[in-house]
Design a protein around this motif. Structure first.
Motif, mmCIF file in Angstrom:
data_model
loop_
_atom_site.group_PDB
_atom_site.id
_atom_site.type_symbol
_atom_site.label_atom_id
_atom_site.label_comp_id
_atom_site.label_asym_id
_atom_site.label_seq_id
_atom_site.Cartn_x
_atom_site.Cartn_y
_atom_site.Cartn_z
ATOM 1 N N SER A 472 0.839 -1.205 0.000
ATOM 2 C CA SER A 472 0.000 0.000 0.000
ATOM 3 C C SER A 472 0.876 1.259 0.000
ATOM 4 C CB SER A 472 -0.922 -0.006 1.222
ATOM 5 O OG SER A 472 -1.801 -1.108 1.156
ATOM 6 N N LEU A 473 1.988 1.221 0.732
ATOM 7 C CA LEU A 473 2.897 2.368 0.759
ATOM 8 C C LEU A 473 3.525 2.586 -0.620
ATOM 9 C CD1 LEU A 473 4.668 1.806 4.213
ATOM 10 C CD2 LEU A 473 2.944 3.523 3.645
ATOM 11 N N GLU A 482 2.555 4.452 -12.105
ATOM 12 C CA GLU A 482 2.339 4.637 -13.541
ATOM 13 C C GLU A 482 3.078 3.584 -14.349
ATOM 14 O OE1 GLU A 482 3.511 8.564 -14.400
ATOM 15 O OE2 GLU A 482 1.763 9.521 -13.431
ATOM 16 N N ASN A 483 4.294 3.233 -13.926
ATOM 17 C CA ASN A 483 5.081 2.247 -14.679
ATOM 18 C C ASN A 483 4.671 0.790 -14.370
ATOM 19 O OD1 ASN A 483 6.573 4.334 -15.858
ATOM 20 N ND2 ASN A 483 8.088 4.311 -14.193
ATOM 21 N N ASN A 484 4.065 0.457 -13.171
ATOM 22 C CA ASN A 484 3.776 -0.938 -12.745
ATOM 23 C C ASN A 484 2.367 -1.081 -12.153
ATOM 24 O OD1 ASN A 484 6.680 -2.172 -12.931
ATOM 25 N ND2 ASN A 484 6.907 -0.230 -11.822
ATOM 26 N N GLN A 485 1.432 -0.352 -12.708
ATOM 27 C CA GLN A 485 0.088 -0.343 -12.127
ATOM 28 C C GLN A 485 -0.539 -1.736 -12.137
ATOM 29 O OE1 GLN A 485 -2.546 2.418 -14.019
ATOM 30 N NE2 GLN A 485 -4.176 2.138 -12.487
ATOM 31 N N GLN A 486 -0.469 -2.413 -13.276
ATOM 32 C CA GLN A 486 -1.107 -3.728 -13.378
ATOM 33 C C GLN A 486 -0.432 -4.727 -12.452
ATOM 34 O OE1 GLN A 486 -4.023 -2.577 -15.074
ATOM 35 N NE2 GLN A 486 -3.872 -4.792 -15.356
ATOM 36 N N THR A 487 0.869 -4.661 -12.384
ATOM 37 C CA THR A 487 1.602 -5.592 -11.510
ATOM 38 C C THR A 487 1.246 -5.356 -10.061
ATOM 39 O OG1 THR A 487 3.408 -5.643 -13.088
ATOM 40 C CG2 THR A 487 3.889 -6.389 -10.853
ATOM 41 N N LYS A 489 -1.572 -4.102 -8.839
ATOM 42 C CA LYS A 489 -2.935 -4.582 -8.565
ATOM 43 C C LYS A 489 -2.965 -6.101 -8.461
ATOM 44 C CE LYS A 489 -5.558 -0.764 -10.622
ATOM 45 N NZ LYS A 489 -6.548 -0.386 -11.661
ATOM 46 N N SER A 490 -2.224 -6.789 -9.313
ATOM 47 C CA SER A 490 -2.194 -8.249 -9.284
ATOM 48 C C SER A 490 -1.589 -8.746 -7.991
ATOM 49 C CB SER A 490 -1.401 -8.762 -10.481
ATOM 50 O OG SER A 490 -1.279 -10.166 -10.436
ATOM 51 N N MET A 491 -0.516 -8.085 -7.561
ATOM 52 C CA MET A 491 0.107 -8.476 -6.296
ATOM 53 C C MET A 491 -0.856 -8.282 -5.129
ATOM 54 S SD MET A 491 3.979 -6.977 -6.796
ATOM 55 C CE MET A 491 4.415 -7.428 -5.121
ATOM 56 N N ASP A 492 -1.624 -7.200 -5.167
ATOM 57 C CA ASP A 492 -2.580 -6.926 -4.096
ATOM 58 C C ASP A 492 -3.652 -8.014 -4.043
ATOM 59 O OD1 ASP A 492 -3.686 -5.079 -2.031
ATOM 60 O OD2 ASP A 492 -5.382 -5.033 -3.461
ATOM 61 N N GLN A 493 -4.143 -8.457 -5.219
ATOM 62 C CA GLN A 493 -5.169 -9.502 -5.257
ATOM 63 C C GLN A 493 -4.611 -10.842 -4.771
ATOM 64 O OE1 GLN A 493 -8.418 -9.311 -5.894
ATOM 65 N NE2 GLN A 493 -8.231 -7.087 -6.105
ATOM 66 N N LEU A 494 -3.375 -11.119 -5.155
ATOM 67 C CA LEU A 494 -2.766 -12.377 -4.711
ATOM 68 C C LEU A 494 -2.568 -12.400 -3.198
ATOM 69 C CD1 LEU A 494 -0.090 -12.956 -7.505
ATOM 70 C CD2 LEU A 494 -2.200 -14.243 -7.126
ATOM 71 N N ILE A 495 -2.132 -11.275 -2.675
ATOM 72 C CA ILE A 495 -1.941 -11.219 -1.217
ATOM 73 C C ILE A 495 -3.279 -11.350 -0.500
ATOM 74 C CG2 ILE A 495 -1.199 -9.731 0.670
ATOM 75 C CD1 ILE A 495 0.944 -8.605 -1.223
ATOM 76 N N LEU A 496 -4.335 -10.714 -1.043
ATOM 77 C CA LEU A 496 -5.661 -10.796 -0.426
ATOM 78 C C LEU A 496 -6.186 -12.229 -0.477
ATOM 79 C CD1 LEU A 496 -8.034 -9.334 0.858
ATOM 80 C CD2 LEU A 496 -8.904 -8.834 -1.429
ATOM 81 N N SER A 497 -5.988 -12.914 -1.621
ATOM 82 C CA SER A 497 -6.420 -14.316 -1.743
ATOM 83 C C SER A 497 -5.654 -15.213 -0.782
ATOM 84 C CB SER A 497 -6.218 -14.808 -3.177
ATOM 85 O OG SER A 497 -7.007 -14.078 -4.075
ATOM 86 N N ALA A 498 -4.371 -14.929 -0.633
ATOM 87 C CA ALA A 498 -3.561 -15.720 0.286
ATOM 88 C C ALA A 498 -4.055 -15.552 1.714
ATOM 89 C CB ALA A 498 -2.092 -15.333 0.164
ATOM 90 N N ILE A 499 -4.409 -14.322 2.075
ATOM 91 C CA ILE A 499 -4.912 -14.078 3.437
ATOM 92 C C ILE A 499 -6.246 -14.816 3.648
ATOM 93 C CG2 ILE A 499 -5.814 -12.294 4.964
ATOM 94 C CD1 ILE A 499 -3.744 -10.374 3.759
#
Length: 648
Positions: A472-473, A482-487, A489-499
């Motif tokens: 989040s930071l 701007e350079n890694n927006q999609q990456t 968001k994907s990391m955030d979803q993976l971490i949420l699914s893992a939790i």
């Protein structure tokens, strides 16, 4: 003169030769009447009376024996023969007493009466014999029917005698003072000659046919003697038609032929009627002897079976005295077989059980049941045995009793189950150890789950949460986003699914609601999660205050319901499940019911059904009861009952 040869063919040949001889002699007599008339009877009345009396006695004997030969169950032929010859004897007696020359019977009308009785008696004999010849079959008649025939026959004979004595003019004239025998009398006797000749022919045909066809001979008579008797009766009627005065030798010859015929009838009917019941008695006696021999063989066979039986067999009387003991019984108790006979049964029972055992034996005998099992459990003290050396041992036995001549006897078949007792005790010990091991494993497993769940939730869960916070930071850096927006968001979803997955795994291992909110809230969470995950409606019927239990019970109940819901989701094909609790002062019961396809009996007995086995073990560890009710119409219902106070 006898036709008693045992060979039927010989009897027929003998009868035929005798008839031929008598017929040849008669032809000589008939052809030489002039010569025969020179022989006169100086005292004709005594001769006629003697011959007629003997004939009457024989006919009366036919009645007596034919009537009594078969007791209560008579044959039709025997009844008719008996009554016919009784009536013949009565008519013959009236003929004798009214014969010309008897005191008070000297007139021509008295001779008419006598000859009328004579013709009536010979007619009755001829018709009876012809009836037997025409109808060779037979049947049974009751006592009432036979007495009815006897009554009718004697009444008719009495009425005929009254008519002849009191109204002789009603009977066709048979004798006149001037002409002697009338034409009617001679013609009537010729008719009797024809009837008797026909009867003789029929009896001869029967004798020839029945000698080879024994099944067809239903009447209790022999045909060969009746053939001979009928032929002599025909010849005698010829002699009676030829005489002109009472002193003629023709009358004596006719009476002699008649006497021979009576003897032949007696031989045919009386001898056979006597022989038949006694033959049946002999057959019965032979059958009884055969049965007795068979019974002896069966007893010997039974005795050998008892002696060689592996199980012990003891029979006692009402006083509990041993009257039979096989070698196996003696060996089991450590005695010699002979020493047990006559000894009291108490010698084989421990002292402390003797009084109660005797009472139980008497109660069993008076209860009405004939057999009963005993000692199906080795701890059943009623069948504890005592060996000769005083050692006690358990017995499995069956007892039966029977009454013989008013006395009651008890038979016990038993076996020593000491080895079985030891094996059961070992199995019980092994089972106890396995149950303890299972409970220990369940406890260890639950503790391990609790530890893993805590580690996952507290350590790995916090690491994933920290990682998401760091992510989040990073997302606050605009240039980086701007350079890694999609990456990002994907990391955030993976971490949420893992939790989320981590929390589900931790809950499956050990629901935090069970530790934090108790059993009721843990079940509510389980209900909600099950419905959402499997799309099956699940209803919980319970009162929170009744589900406040210790940790072990709460965990066990939760795991039972959890395993049940898992089975429903995997196998039941149901769309509705209900979990319902009932509480009382001393127990807690609950059911898990579904509307699925049910469980087959063979599936419940499979060794791979670890889910059911685990649930049973959990319930058994809590000293509860576990039942499964299942069918393909109403689905499956698990019924569990747990005591609220744990037994020790």
């Amino acid at each position: 003169m006898s036709l008693s040869t045992t060979n039927p063919t010989h009897r027929i040949l003998l009868a035929r030769w005798l008839v031929a001889a008598f017929f040849l002699i008669s032809c000589l007599f008939w052809a030489n009447q002039a010569l025969l008339s020179t022989f006169r009877l100086t005292q004709p009345l005594p001769v006629h009376t003697f011959l007629e009396t003997v004939t009457i006695v024989i006919f009366a004997s036919v009645f007596i024996v034919c009537w009594n030969a078969f007791g209560e169950s008579r044959k039709k032929s025997s009844a008719i023969l008996a009554i016919a010859f009784l009536c013949t004897a009565i008519l013959g007696f009236f003929h004798s007493v009214s014969f010309q020359g008897m005191p008070g019977f000297e007139t021509a009308i008295d001779m008419h009466k006598s000859l009328s009785f004579w013709l009536a008696s010979r007619t009755l004999i001829a018709i009876t014999l012809l009836g037997l010849a025409l109808d060779p079959t037979d049947s049974d008649v009751s006592k009432k029917q036979s007495y009815s025939i006897l009554f009718i026959g004697t009444i008719c004979t009495t009425l005929l005698a009254v008519v002849i004595f009191n109204a002789p003019h009603l009977v066709p004239l048979t004798f006149s003072a001037t002409a002697g025998q009338t034409t009617f009398k001679i013609a009537y006797e010729m008719v009797l000659v024809a009837v008797n000749t026909l009867t003789a022919f029929l009896f001869y045909q029967h004798a020839v046919r029945f000698q080879s066809d024994k099944t067809a001979e239903h009447l209790h008579i022999e045909r060969a003697p009746l053939f001979f008797a009928s032929a002599l009766m025909a010849m005698s009627e010829v002699y009676f038609s030829l005489y002109s005065s009472t002193s003629d030798i023709d009358i004596a010859i006719g009476h002699t032929f008649q006497l021979f015929a009576a003897i032949a009838i007696y031989r045919s009917m009386v001898a056979v009627n006597i022989h038949t019941p006694y033959s049946a008695l002999a057959e019965t006696t032979e059958s009884l002897v055969s049965s007795s021999n068979e019974l002896i063989l069966q007893r010997e066979r039974l005795s050998r079976m008892i002696d060689t039986a592996i199980d012990g067999i003891i029979t006692v009387d009402e006083q509990q005295i041993i009257i039979l003991a096989n070698p196996a019984a003696a060996a089991i108790f450590g005695y010699q077989a002979d020493s047990l006979i006559g000894a009291p049964l108490d010698n084989l029972i421990p002292m402390r059980h003797r009084h109660s055992h005797g009472n139980h034996m008497r109660e069993f005998g008076e209860a009405g049941t004939t057999r009963r099992k005993m000692g199906t459990h080795y701890e059943d003290f009623y069948v504890t045995g005592c060996k000769a050396d005083g050692n006690e041992f358990p017995i499995e036995a069956s007892i039966a009793h029977q009454l013989e001549n008013g006395k009651r006897y008890y038979t016990v078949i038993f076996r020593d189950i000491t080895d079985r007792k030891i094996a059961r005790e070992k199995m019980a010990a092994y089972h106890t150890q396995l149950s303890q091991l299972s409970n220990t494993l369940q406890t260890i497993r639950e503790e391990e789950r609790k530890h893993i769940a805590r580690e996952l939730h507290d350590d790995l869960g916090q690491l994933l949460a920290a990682l998401r916070m760091d992510l989040s930071l990073l997302q606050r850096d605009r240039q980086l986003i701007e350079n890694n927006q999609q990456t990002m968001k994907s990391m955030d979803q993976l971490i949420l699914s893992a939790i989320t997955t981590l929390r589900r795994i931790a809950t499956d291992l050990r629901p935090r609601a069970l530790d934090e909110g108790g059993l009721f809230f843990a079940l509510k969470t389980l209900q909600k999660d099950f419905s959402q995950r499997h799309k099956i409606e699940c209803e919980l019927v319970a009162d929170e205050k009744h589900l406040i239990l210790d940790d072990d019970r709460s965990t066990a109940i939760y795991r039972i319901i959890q395993e049940s819901l898992t089975n429903v989701a995997r196998h039941a094909e149901a769309n509705y499940v209900q979990i319902e609790f009932h509480h009382s002062s001393d127990k807690l019961s609950f059911t898990i019911s579904d509307n699925g396809k049910g469980i087959d009996d063979q599936d419940m007995q499979k060794t791979q059904s670890f889910g059911l086995v685990g649930m049973r073990e959990r319930v058994k560890a809590m000293h509860g009861e576990f039942h499964v009710v299942s069918n393909n119409i109403e689905g499956t219902t698990l019924k569990i009952t747990l005591p609220l106070e744990q037994e020790t």
